[in-house]
Motif scaffolding. Structure first.
Motif, PDB file in Angstrom:
ATOM      1  N   GLY A 225       0.821  -1.211   0.000  1.00  0.00           N
ATOM      2  CA  GLY A 225       0.000   0.000   0.000  1.00  0.00           C
ATOM      3  C   GLY A 225       0.850   1.254   0.000  1.00  0.00           C
ATOM      4  O   GLY A 225       0.510   2.256  -0.649  1.00  0.00           O
ATOM      5  N   ASP A 226       1.980   1.234   0.720  1.00  0.00           N
ATOM      6  CA  ASP A 226       2.882   2.381   0.724  1.00  0.00           C
ATOM      7  C   ASP A 226       3.460   2.623  -0.668  1.00  0.00           C
ATOM      8  O   ASP A 226       3.641   3.770  -1.091  1.00  0.00           O
ATOM      9  CB  ASP A 226       4.030   2.161   1.717  1.00  0.00           C
ATOM     10  CG  ASP A 226       3.567   2.188   3.161  1.00  0.00           C
ATOM     11  OD1 ASP A 226       2.776   3.082   3.502  1.00  0.00           O
ATOM     12  OD2 ASP A 226       3.990   1.319   3.930  1.00  0.00           O
ATOM     13  N   LEU A 227       3.764   1.542  -1.398  1.00  0.00           N
ATOM     14  CA  LEU A 227       4.323   1.687  -2.743  1.00  0.00           C
ATOM     15  C   LEU A 227       3.286   2.258  -3.714  1.00  0.00           C
ATOM     16  O   LEU A 227       3.595   3.119  -4.533  1.00  0.00           O
ATOM     17  CB  LEU A 227       4.828   0.337  -3.264  1.00  0.00           C
ATOM     18  CG  LEU A 227       5.853  -0.420  -2.432  1.00  0.00           C
ATOM     19  CD1 LEU A 227       6.495  -1.532  -3.254  1.00  0.00           C
ATOM     20  CD2 LEU A 227       6.920   0.509  -1.889  1.00  0.00           C
ATOM     21  N   VAL A 228       2.061   1.760  -3.603  1.00  0.00           N
ATOM     22  CA  VAL A 228       0.992   2.279  -4.468  1.00  0.00           C
ATOM     23  C   VAL A 228       0.741   3.752  -4.161  1.00  0.00           C
ATOM     24  O   VAL A 228       0.563   4.580  -5.064  1.00  0.00           O
ATOM     25  CB  VAL A 228      -0.294   1.446  -4.301  1.00  0.00           C
ATOM     26  CG1 VAL A 228      -1.453   2.097  -5.046  1.00  0.00           C
ATOM     27  CG2 VAL A 228      -0.072   0.016  -4.815  1.00  0.00           C
ATOM     28  N   ASN A 229       0.734   4.104  -2.873  1.00  0.00           N
ATOM     29  CA  ASN A 229       0.535   5.495  -2.487  1.00  0.00           C
ATOM     30  C   ASN A 229       1.651   6.371  -3.043  1.00  0.00           C
ATOM     31  O   ASN A 229       1.402   7.448  -3.605  1.00  0.00           O
ATOM     32  CB  ASN A 229       0.484   5.619  -0.972  1.00  0.00           C
ATOM     33  CG  ASN A 229       0.285   7.061  -0.522  1.00  0.00           C
ATOM     34  OD1 ASN A 229      -0.715   7.687  -0.842  1.00  0.00           O
ATOM     35  ND2 ASN A 229       1.255   7.594   0.209  1.00  0.00           N
ATOM     36  N   TYR A 230       2.909   5.917  -2.910  1.00  0.00           N
ATOM     37  CA  TYR A 230       4.024   6.720  -3.414  1.00  0.00           C
ATOM     38  C   TYR A 230       3.945   6.863  -4.931  1.00  0.00           C
ATOM     39  O   TYR A 230       4.223   7.943  -5.472  1.00  0.00           O
ATOM     40  CB  TYR A 230       5.368   6.107  -3.024  1.00  0.00           C
ATOM     41  CG  TYR A 230       6.522   6.990  -3.428  1.00  0.00           C
ATOM     42  CD1 TYR A 230       6.901   8.068  -2.629  1.00  0.00           C
ATOM     43  CD2 TYR A 230       7.193   6.789  -4.621  1.00  0.00           C
ATOM     44  CE1 TYR A 230       7.920   8.914  -3.025  1.00  0.00           C
ATOM     45  CE2 TYR A 230       8.214   7.620  -5.022  1.00  0.00           C
ATOM     46  CZ  TYR A 230       8.583   8.691  -4.212  1.00  0.00           C
ATOM     47  OH  TYR A 230       9.590   9.534  -4.623  1.00  0.00           O
ATOM     48  N   ALA A 231       3.534   5.803  -5.624  1.00  0.00           N
ATOM     49  CA  ALA A 231       3.386   5.885  -7.074  1.00  0.00           C
ATOM     50  C   ALA A 231       2.399   6.984  -7.458  1.00  0.00           C
ATOM     51  O   ALA A 231       2.637   7.772  -8.375  1.00  0.00           O
ATOM     52  CB  ALA A 231       2.937   4.536  -7.637  1.00  0.00           C
ATOM     53  N   GLY A 232       1.289   7.036  -6.738  1.00  0.00           N
ATOM     54  CA  GLY A 232       0.286   8.053  -7.041  1.00  0.00           C
ATOM     55  C   GLY A 232       0.736   9.452  -6.702  1.00  0.00           C
ATOM     56  O   GLY A 232       0.511  10.400  -7.469  1.00  0.00           O
ATOM     57  N   VAL A 233       1.395   9.615  -5.564  1.00  0.00           N
ATOM     58  CA  VAL A 233       1.840  10.948  -5.134  1.00  0.00           C
ATOM     59  C   VAL A 233       2.981  11.465  -6.006  1.00  0.00           C
ATOM     60  O   VAL A 233       3.025  12.638  -6.363  1.00  0.00           O
ATOM     61  CB  VAL A 233       2.280  10.903  -3.654  1.00  0.00           C
ATOM     62  CG1 VAL A 233       2.972  12.192  -3.240  1.00  0.00           C
ATOM     63  CG2 VAL A 233       1.069  10.656  -2.758  1.00  0.00           C
ATOM     64  N   ASP A 236       5.447   8.314 -10.317  1.00  0.00           N
ATOM     65  CA  ASP A 236       6.279   7.221 -10.804  1.00  0.00           C
ATOM     66  C   ASP A 236       5.449   5.947 -10.803  1.00  0.00           C
ATOM     67  O   ASP A 236       5.362   5.244  -9.799  1.00  0.00           O
ATOM     68  CB  ASP A 236       7.524   7.052  -9.919  1.00  0.00           C
ATOM     69  CG  ASP A 236       8.476   5.982 -10.445  1.00  0.00           C
ATOM     70  OD1 ASP A 236       8.091   5.259 -11.389  1.00  0.00           O
ATOM     71  OD2 ASP A 236       9.595   5.870  -9.920  1.00  0.00           O
ATOM     72  N   VAL A 237       4.843   5.639 -11.955  1.00  0.00           N
ATOM     73  CA  VAL A 237       3.899   4.521 -12.038  1.00  0.00           C
ATOM     74  C   VAL A 237       4.540   3.270 -12.640  1.00  0.00           C
ATOM     75  O   VAL A 237       3.835   2.378 -13.120  1.00  0.00           O
ATOM     76  CB  VAL A 237       2.648   4.921 -12.853  1.00  0.00           C
ATOM     77  CG1 VAL A 237       1.883   6.014 -12.133  1.00  0.00           C
ATOM     78  CG2 VAL A 237       3.040   5.388 -14.261  1.00  0.00           C
ATOM     79  N   TRP A 242       4.616  -2.376  -8.299  1.00  0.00           N
ATOM     80  CA  TRP A 242       3.309  -2.801  -7.812  1.00  0.00           C
ATOM     81  C   TRP A 242       2.709  -3.996  -8.555  1.00  0.00           C
ATOM     82  O   TRP A 242       1.664  -4.509  -8.177  1.00  0.00           O
ATOM     83  CB  TRP A 242       2.303  -1.647  -7.858  1.00  0.00           C
ATOM     84  CG  TRP A 242       2.262  -0.888  -9.155  1.00  0.00           C
ATOM     85  CD1 TRP A 242       2.985   0.221  -9.475  1.00  0.00           C
ATOM     86  CD2 TRP A 242       1.460  -1.169 -10.318  1.00  0.00           C
ATOM     87  NE1 TRP A 242       2.705   0.637 -10.759  1.00  0.00           N
ATOM     88  CE2 TRP A 242       1.767  -0.197 -11.296  1.00  0.00           C
ATOM     89  CE3 TRP A 242       0.521  -2.150 -10.620  1.00  0.00           C
ATOM     90  CZ2 TRP A 242       1.172  -0.172 -12.560  1.00  0.00           C
ATOM     91  CZ3 TRP A 242      -0.081  -2.134 -11.878  1.00  0.00           C
ATOM     92  CH2 TRP A 242       0.238  -1.152 -12.828  1.00  0.00           C
ATOM     93  N   HIS A 243       3.383  -4.488  -9.604  1.00  0.00           N
ATOM     94  CA  HIS A 243       2.818  -5.583 -10.400  1.00  0.00           C
ATOM     95  C   HIS A 243       3.801  -6.755 -10.413  1.00  0.00           C
ATOM     96  O   HIS A 243       4.910  -6.650 -10.950  1.00  0.00           O
ATOM     97  CB  HIS A 243       2.543  -5.102 -11.824  1.00  0.00           C
ATOM     98  CG  HIS A 243       1.631  -5.991 -12.612  1.00  0.00           C
ATOM     99  ND1 HIS A 243       2.042  -7.200 -13.114  1.00  0.00           N
ATOM    100  CD2 HIS A 243       0.324  -5.843 -12.971  1.00  0.00           C
ATOM    101  CE1 HIS A 243       1.030  -7.758 -13.777  1.00  0.00           C
ATOM    102  NE2 HIS A 243      -0.021  -6.957 -13.689  1.00  0.00           N
ATOM    103  N   ILE A 256       9.460  -4.252  -5.925  1.00  0.00           N
ATOM    104  CA  ILE A 256      10.468  -3.539  -5.146  1.00  0.00           C
ATOM    105  C   ILE A 256      10.025  -2.103  -4.873  1.00  0.00           C
ATOM    106  O   ILE A 256       9.232  -1.527  -5.630  1.00  0.00           O
ATOM    107  CB  ILE A 256      11.843  -3.523  -5.847  1.00  0.00           C
ATOM    108  CG1 ILE A 256      11.754  -2.756  -7.175  1.00  0.00           C
ATOM    109  CG2 ILE A 256      12.351  -4.937  -6.067  1.00  0.00           C
ATOM    110  CD1 ILE A 256      13.111  -2.503  -7.839  1.00  0.00           C
ATOM    111  N   ALA A 257      10.538  -1.534  -3.806  1.00  0.00           N
ATOM    112  CA  ALA A 257      10.235  -0.141  -3.464  1.00  0.00           C
ATOM    113  C   ALA A 257      10.913   0.804  -4.452  1.00  0.00           C
ATOM    114  O   ALA A 257      11.991   0.501  -4.984  1.00  0.00           O
ATOM    115  CB  ALA A 257      10.704   0.164  -2.045  1.00  0.00           C
ATOM    116  N   HIS A 258      10.296   1.944  -4.699  1.00  0.00           N
ATOM    117  CA  HIS A 258      10.895   2.968  -5.545  1.00  0.00           C
ATOM    118  C   HIS A 258      12.236   3.415  -4.962  1.00  0.00           C
ATOM    119  O   HIS A 258      12.356   3.612  -3.742  1.00  0.00           O
ATOM    120  CB  HIS A 258       9.995   4.210  -5.626  1.00  0.00           C
ATOM    121  CG  HIS A 258       8.613   3.944  -6.125  1.00  0.00           C
ATOM    122  ND1 HIS A 258       7.663   3.251  -5.397  1.00  0.00           N
ATOM    123  CD2 HIS A 258       7.995   4.312  -7.276  1.00  0.00           C
ATOM    124  CE1 HIS A 258       6.530   3.205  -6.080  1.00  0.00           C
ATOM    125  NE2 HIS A 258       6.707   3.833  -7.221  1.00  0.00           N
TER     126      HIS A 258
END
Length: 341
Positions: A225-233, A236-237, A242-243, A256-258
């Protein structure tokens, strides 16, 4: 693999200025601070920021990486046609003026270098951010490695097309699709000296530190969830964050984390100790590994730091930052230049 229609190295030196300014918003600062788990009051409260001498919320150290994503889009979508995947390896932030709520920033974007090392291309993009007063507030250097089908599964491009967010233009552009190179920007920018001259309001005084001193360690936890949130903010998609299938095609053990997320966490580790986020003047990170975030468990990063050097004349110091995940060093080399009260 998509064959390049041009020589990427031939674009070195190409530059342009963004067409419009980016206005730094109060809630955007808060969103980004939450995404990198930086809860210093100056990112959240005008009163707290005012106590440090600022007229609005101050953005976290790595905040402008999100603005760079927007500014660099036209260049990125051109140079990356030569590769199947582009992965960030190094990042340097040079801070000359705090980024505050209401700042109107434009960016000069330049492909500043292309180097070939061990058979792979390393591309560096330099962003020079200027505010409404014509002063340079921050210079950012982003280095990426271009990977081809020799390095990753050949089907990754098709998979990305199927899962990438709607509304993004992922079609290839020829080099002549870039904006005209502008070696002489319309606005003459001056390098601000505020971050080097303002009196820092750090909780730690220069007299209280010595070479070899260690910062209080910090452990942070990350979920999908933190990774998806960071992608949106951040914008960086990239699906490797996330997949599962795309991550596997890229040769990764899992999502992996950004890299920029881990860097943001590392910057907050130092500025929390300082108690003055604007007391950091340079932050550089070389990524050497990744932080795996499995679906069924929480990932973690452990940050430690020590004073590498001090300068009594300028009351400055250099901090070496170590980040580890699952026992592996995530940062190959990370340093922060700081000023102390």
């Amino acid at each position: 693999m998509v064959e390049a229609a041009f020589d990427v190295a031939g674009l070195v030196g190409h530059r342009y200025r963004t067409d419009d300014f980016y206005e730094v918003g109060r809630e955007k600062i808060r969103e980004y601070a939450r995404a990198v788990q930086d809860f210093h009051p100056a990112h959240w409260s005008e009163d707290a920021a005012g106590e440090l001498g600022h007229t609005g919320l101050i953005a976290p150290t790595t905040f402008l990486s999100t603005v760079a994503m927007l500014a660099n889009h036209r260049l990125i979508e051109t140079v990356t046609t030569a590769y199947d995947v582009v992965v960030q390896t190094d990042q340097v932030f040079e801070m000359y003026k705090p980024v505050l709520t209401g700042d109107q920033l434009v960016s000069d974007v330049e492909l500043s270098s292309v180097r070939r090392i061990a058979g792979k291309d390393l591309l560096t993009i330099t962003n020079t951010f200027t505010d409404q007063t014509g002063e340079i507030v921050q210079i950012m250097h982003t280095t990426m490695v271009g990977l081809t089908s020799d390095d990753v599964d050949a089907g990754i491009s098709d998979m990305i097309e199927r899962v990438i967010m709607s509304g993004l233009d992922t079609t290839s552009r020829a080099a002549d699709g870039l904006p005209t190179s502008d070696p002489e920007p319309e606005i003459a920018a001056n390098l601000s000296s505020i971050s080097r001259t303002r009196v820092p309001r750090t909780a730690v005084r220069f007299e209280d530190i010595a070479v070899g001193d260690e910062l209080p360690a910090r452990t942070v936890h990350l979920t999908r969830g933190d990774l998806v949130n960071y992608a949106g903010v951040s914008g960086d998609v990239n699906p490797i964050h996330w997949h599962d299938e795309v991550a596997a095609l890229a040769g990764l053990p899992d999502v992996i984390a950004h890299g920029m997320l881990t860097m943001g966490l590392g910057a907050g580790f130092v500025t929390t100790w300082l108690a003055d986020p604007s007391a950091m003047t340079r932050y550089g990170v070389r990524l050497s590994n990744y932080t795996v975030i499995e679906a069924a468990s929480t990932g973690s990063l452990e940050f430690t730091g020590r004073i590498k050097s001090v300068d009594p004349e300028t009351r400055t110091a250099v901090v070496v930052i170590v980040a580890k995940s699952a026992g592996r060093k995530v940062f190959g080399l990370a340093t922060a230049d700081i000023r102390l009260a």
